[in-house]
Design a protein around this motif. Structure first.
Motif, mmCIF file in Angstrom:
data_model
loop_
_atom_site.group_PDB
_atom_site.id
_atom_site.type_symbol
_atom_site.label_atom_id
_atom_site.label_comp_id
_atom_site.label_asym_id
_atom_site.label_seq_id
_atom_site.Cartn_x
_atom_site.Cartn_y
_atom_site.Cartn_z
ATOM 1 N N LEU A 101 0.825 -1.205 0.000
ATOM 2 C CA LEU A 101 0.000 0.000 0.000
ATOM 3 C C LEU A 101 0.861 1.258 0.000
ATOM 4 O O LEU A 101 0.493 2.274 -0.601
ATOM 5 C CB LEU A 101 -0.933 0.014 1.212
ATOM 6 C CG LEU A 101 -2.060 -1.015 1.230
ATOM 7 C CD1 LEU A 101 -2.908 -0.853 2.488
ATOM 8 C CD2 LEU A 101 -2.931 -0.916 -0.006
ATOM 9 N N ALA A 102 2.018 1.193 0.652
ATOM 10 C CA ALA A 102 2.913 2.348 0.676
ATOM 11 C C ALA A 102 3.480 2.664 -0.700
ATOM 12 O O ALA A 102 3.907 3.795 -0.946
ATOM 13 C CB ALA A 102 4.062 2.103 1.663
ATOM 14 N N ARG A 103 3.459 1.679 -1.597
ATOM 15 C CA ARG A 103 3.995 1.887 -2.940
ATOM 16 C C ARG A 103 2.918 2.223 -3.966
ATOM 17 O O ARG A 103 3.241 2.678 -5.054
ATOM 18 C CB ARG A 103 4.734 0.617 -3.397
ATOM 19 C CG ARG A 103 5.914 0.261 -2.532
ATOM 20 C CD ARG A 103 6.620 -0.987 -3.020
ATOM 21 N NE ARG A 103 7.193 -0.820 -4.344
ATOM 22 C CZ ARG A 103 8.077 -1.660 -4.878
ATOM 23 N NH1 ARG A 103 8.478 -2.711 -4.190
ATOM 24 N NH2 ARG A 103 8.547 -1.458 -6.078
ATOM 25 N N LEU A 104 1.666 1.971 -3.638
ATOM 26 C CA LEU A 104 0.590 2.229 -4.592
ATOM 27 C C LEU A 104 0.269 3.722 -4.663
ATOM 28 O O LEU A 104 0.408 4.437 -3.672
ATOM 29 C CB LEU A 104 -0.667 1.462 -4.189
ATOM 30 C CG LEU A 104 -0.662 -0.056 -4.396
ATOM 31 C CD1 LEU A 104 -1.937 -0.658 -3.820
ATOM 32 C CD2 LEU A 104 -0.534 -0.408 -5.858
ATOM 33 N N PRO A 105 -0.191 4.203 -5.816
ATOM 34 C CA PRO A 105 -0.656 5.587 -5.900
ATOM 35 C C PRO A 105 -1.830 5.805 -4.948
ATOM 36 O O PRO A 105 -2.666 4.913 -4.773
ATOM 37 C CB PRO A 105 -1.090 5.729 -7.364
ATOM 38 C CG PRO A 105 -0.430 4.604 -8.095
ATOM 39 C CD PRO A 105 -0.297 3.496 -7.116
ATOM 40 N N PRO A 106 -1.925 6.970 -4.323
ATOM 41 C CA PRO A 106 -2.988 7.180 -3.316
ATOM 42 C C PRO A 106 -4.387 7.004 -3.887
ATOM 43 O O PRO A 106 -5.271 6.477 -3.193
ATOM 44 C CB PRO A 106 -2.737 8.613 -2.834
ATOM 45 C CG PRO A 106 -1.846 9.237 -3.858
ATOM 46 C CD PRO A 106 -1.039 8.129 -4.440
ATOM 47 N N GLN A 107 -4.617 7.420 -5.134
ATOM 48 C CA GLN A 107 -5.966 7.271 -5.688
ATOM 49 C C GLN A 107 -6.344 5.796 -5.812
ATOM 50 O O GLN A 107 -7.503 5.426 -5.651
ATOM 51 C CB GLN A 107 -6.089 7.977 -7.050
ATOM 52 C CG GLN A 107 -5.239 7.400 -8.164
ATOM 53 C CD GLN A 107 -3.855 8.013 -8.234
ATOM 54 O OE1 GLN A 107 -3.369 8.565 -7.245
ATOM 55 N NE2 GLN A 107 -3.221 7.943 -9.397
ATOM 56 N N ARG A 108 -5.360 4.958 -6.096
ATOM 57 C CA ARG A 108 -5.616 3.519 -6.182
ATOM 58 C C ARG A 108 -5.958 2.963 -4.795
ATOM 59 O O ARG A 108 -6.839 2.095 -4.657
ATOM 60 C CB ARG A 108 -4.383 2.817 -6.753
ATOM 61 C CG ARG A 108 -4.471 1.318 -6.843
ATOM 62 C CD ARG A 108 -5.217 0.830 -8.040
ATOM 63 N NE ARG A 108 -4.525 1.107 -9.280
ATOM 64 C CZ ARG A 108 -4.924 0.653 -10.457
ATOM 65 N NH1 ARG A 108 -6.006 -0.097 -10.545
ATOM 66 N NH2 ARG A 108 -4.269 0.964 -11.564
ATOM 67 N N VAL A 109 -5.271 3.429 -3.759
ATOM 68 C CA VAL A 109 -5.532 2.934 -2.406
ATOM 69 C C VAL A 109 -6.909 3.377 -1.931
ATOM 70 O O VAL A 109 -7.660 2.587 -1.338
ATOM 71 C CB VAL A 109 -4.437 3.432 -1.444
ATOM 72 C CG1 VAL A 109 -4.724 2.938 -0.022
ATOM 73 C CG2 VAL A 109 -3.063 2.937 -1.888
ATOM 74 N N TYR A 110 -7.270 4.619 -2.197
ATOM 75 C CA TYR A 110 -8.601 5.082 -1.786
ATOM 76 C C TYR A 110 -9.694 4.306 -2.522
ATOM 77 O O TYR A 110 -10.755 4.006 -1.947
ATOM 78 C CB TYR A 110 -8.743 6.578 -2.037
ATOM 79 C CG TYR A 110 -8.025 7.429 -1.009
ATOM 80 C CD1 TYR A 110 -8.343 7.330 0.336
ATOM 81 C CD2 TYR A 110 -7.026 8.327 -1.380
ATOM 82 C CE1 TYR A 110 -7.691 8.097 1.293
ATOM 83 C CE2 TYR A 110 -6.366 9.103 -0.432
ATOM 84 C CZ TYR A 110 -6.707 8.979 0.900
ATOM 85 O OH TYR A 110 -6.050 9.731 1.845
ATOM 86 N N ARG A 111 -9.453 3.979 -3.780
ATOM 87 C CA ARG A 111 -10.416 3.169 -4.518
ATOM 88 C C ARG A 111 -10.524 1.778 -3.889
ATOM 89 O O ARG A 111 -11.622 1.217 -3.763
ATOM 90 C CB ARG A 111 -9.982 3.059 -5.980
ATOM 91 C CG ARG A 111 -11.086 2.576 -6.926
ATOM 92 C CD ARG A 111 -10.559 2.504 -8.345
ATOM 93 N NE ARG A 111 -9.878 3.735 -8.721
ATOM 94 C CZ ARG A 111 -8.841 3.797 -9.538
ATOM 95 N NH1 ARG A 111 -8.340 2.688 -10.064
ATOM 96 N NH2 ARG A 111 -8.294 4.959 -9.845
ATOM 97 N N LEU A 112 -9.392 1.217 -3.479
ATOM 98 C CA LEU A 112 -9.385 -0.083 -2.807
ATOM 99 C C LEU A 112 -10.156 -0.013 -1.496
ATOM 100 O O LEU A 112 -10.938 -0.919 -1.173
ATOM 101 C CB LEU A 112 -7.942 -0.520 -2.562
ATOM 102 C CG LEU A 112 -7.735 -1.740 -1.657
ATOM 103 C CD1 LEU A 112 -8.346 -2.984 -2.284
ATOM 104 C CD2 LEU A 112 -6.248 -1.950 -1.381
#
Length: 491
Positions: A101-112
């Motif tokens: 999660l620390a490596r994913l783009p923030p928009q991708r994490v919020y979508r997750l």
């Protein structure tokens, strides 16, 4: 008994490699020869199959160079089925999830996080992971403005405490859940958002994607808005807003190699020719950065690069296969010894900067050319084929050439052959292969080529399952160790 155990290990290794190829290349989007629904159904089956049968290896794949789409799917699958894991597995999975999660783009994490809420996953471990990620965000106020619905959903799901008062978190809570309650905000972005409703001057202070909506509401001219917003735009936003990028106001050489190749291919031929020196220099600089310590270490390298019509990709992945081939061309030139690289395009073109998707895929003929000795009569040390594997002019020639070459002319394997494929074949649950004895790996970004060549050797059948498991263990240890050093949160 030992034979059956060895067979089971071999099957497990093949399944893991198959899943790794899919997780690297497939994104559930339409490809040239298959639709989005086919891609999604194929991925659904693979994720479920590997998670149920090889859960430890499924989690370990988070440490590989898989794409963000599949990384998010793995995280969701592990969180949704926590009851199927042992306590030790849950601890390891938690560290891997936090690091990924620390490596994913923030928009991708919020979508997750939105998918987690919709799926009703609300156990203590999930809430802890979400709270830790939110706490590690450098500026939650910025996120609240740019990803407002995502932050709001995550805060509700983990019951994030937003105290009253003037604390930063209190302001974020008021902004999300009690808009209009405070007359002004101490956080500059939150207050700019408040003022942008009635003040044009505040629009340029907001993140570009948010500012666009306010600019339209105020009826601002596009040219004026872009000029004011330029200082706060990201590099990709600047590229996207250049309608005629004669001299784009961005450092092209600082872009990731594959993304830069996509940008180059989106330019008309006339602009590519006019910017030849600048574009070629940027591609070579990005390639040298991607090669890193591997530069010049691959000896004599010959490459077959697919620029056939199928490399045009699809409406959702426009020119992606061709961009990977172009990026690999420049990266392989750096990986090879100085002056020891030879790149052959299937179309026969000699100008890499002006390639375009065109014609059939005569891989067999180009492989024959690539196996010819180079200057001085020396055979290549490596042959790298970058193609979707649809050899059709004539069909199957490439596989036959490589089979005869390996059996008759190079049984001692003086030349290492590897095929990297940027296109997932939904019907085959894998990337399409040229021949049984040719190691094949999926690829999404050319920057991952050195690591993928290492993975591909496991598909060749010359190493056992124990070596593959040891390799995955090393990748997991390195992945967690890097994150522990950088973030200090997953020791």
């Amino acid at each position: 008994m030992r034979t059956s155990e060895n067979s089971a290990d071999l099957v497990a290794a093949e399944d893991v490699l198959l899943f790794a190829n899919a997780a690297i290349t497939a994104t559930g989007q339409r490809e040239f020869r298959s639709g989005a629904l086919d891609q999604q159904l194929s991925l659904d089956f693979l994720h479920t199959y590997v998670r149920v049968n090889y859960r430890r290896l499924y989690a370990a794949s988070l440490a590989l160079d898989i794409n963000d789409h599949n990384a998010a799917r793995i995280v969701l699958g592990l969180l949704a089925t926590a009851g199927e894991a042992s306590a030790e597995e849950r601890r390891t999975e938690g560290r891997l999830i936090a690091a990924r999660l620390a490596r994913l783009p923030p928009q991708r994490v919020y979508r997750l996080f939105g998918e987690v809420r919709r799926a009703g996953i609300n156990n203590r471990r999930t809430r802890a992971i979400m709270r830790d990620w939110l706490a590690a965000r450098p500026d939650l106020g910025h996120d609240a403005v740019k990803y407002r619905s995502g932050v709001k959903t995550a805060a509700r799901h983990v019951h994030l405490r937003c105290p009253q008062g003037a604390e930063p978190l209190a302001e974020v809570g008021a902004f999300l859940f009690r808009p209009g309650k405070l007359p002004r905000y101490e956080h500059p972005l939150l207050d700019a958002w408040r003022r942008a409703h009635y003040e044009q001057g505040a629009v340029a202070e907001l993140p570009f994607t948010v500012a666009e909506g306010f600019a339209a509401r105020h009826g601002m001219k596009r040219e004026v808005f872009l000029k004011r917003a330029a200082p706060r735009m990201t590099r990709l936003e600047r590229l996207r807003t250049h309608a005629v990028p004669q001299r784009p106001d961005v450092d092209l050489a600082a872009m990731p190699l594959t993304r830069l190749a996509l940008y180059v291919l989106a330019l008309p031929f006339e602009q590519r020719a006019a910017l030849r020196t600048e574009l070629t220099g940027a591609l070579r600089t990005a390639a040298r950065r991607a090669a890193g310590k591997h530069a010049g270490s691959w000896g004599r390298v010959h490459a077959v690069l697919d620029d056939s019509f199928s490399s045009s990709g699809s409406g959702q992945k426009r020119r992606r296969p061709l961009a990977v081939a172009l990026a690999c061309h420049h990266l392989l030139e750096v990986l090879a010894a100085p002056g020891a690289y030879r790149g052959l395009w299937t179309s026969g073109r000699g100008d890499a900067l002006l390639v375009r998707p065109w014609g059939p895929t005569p891989l067999g003929m180009r492989v024959l050319d690539a196996l010819e000795p180079g200057p001085g009569g020396a055979e290549p040390d490596r042959l790298v084929i970058v193609s979707d594997g649809w050899d059709n002019a004539p069909a199957g020639l490439a596989g036959e050439v490589l089979r005869v070459w390996r059996a008759r002319l190079d049984p001692g394997r003086r030349t290492a052959v590897v095929h990297v494929n940027p296109v997932y074949d939904a019907d085959g649950f894998d990337v399409r292969r040229l021949a049984v004895g040719v190691p094949t790996a999926g690829i999404r970004d050319a920057e991952d080529l050195p690591a993928l060549v290492e993975i591909a050797r496991f598909a060749e059948g010359r190493t056992g399952a124990a070596e593959l498991h040891a390799y995955l263990d090393r990748r997991v240890a390195l992945f967690l160790g890097e994150k522990a050093t950088e973030k200090g949160a997953v020791a």
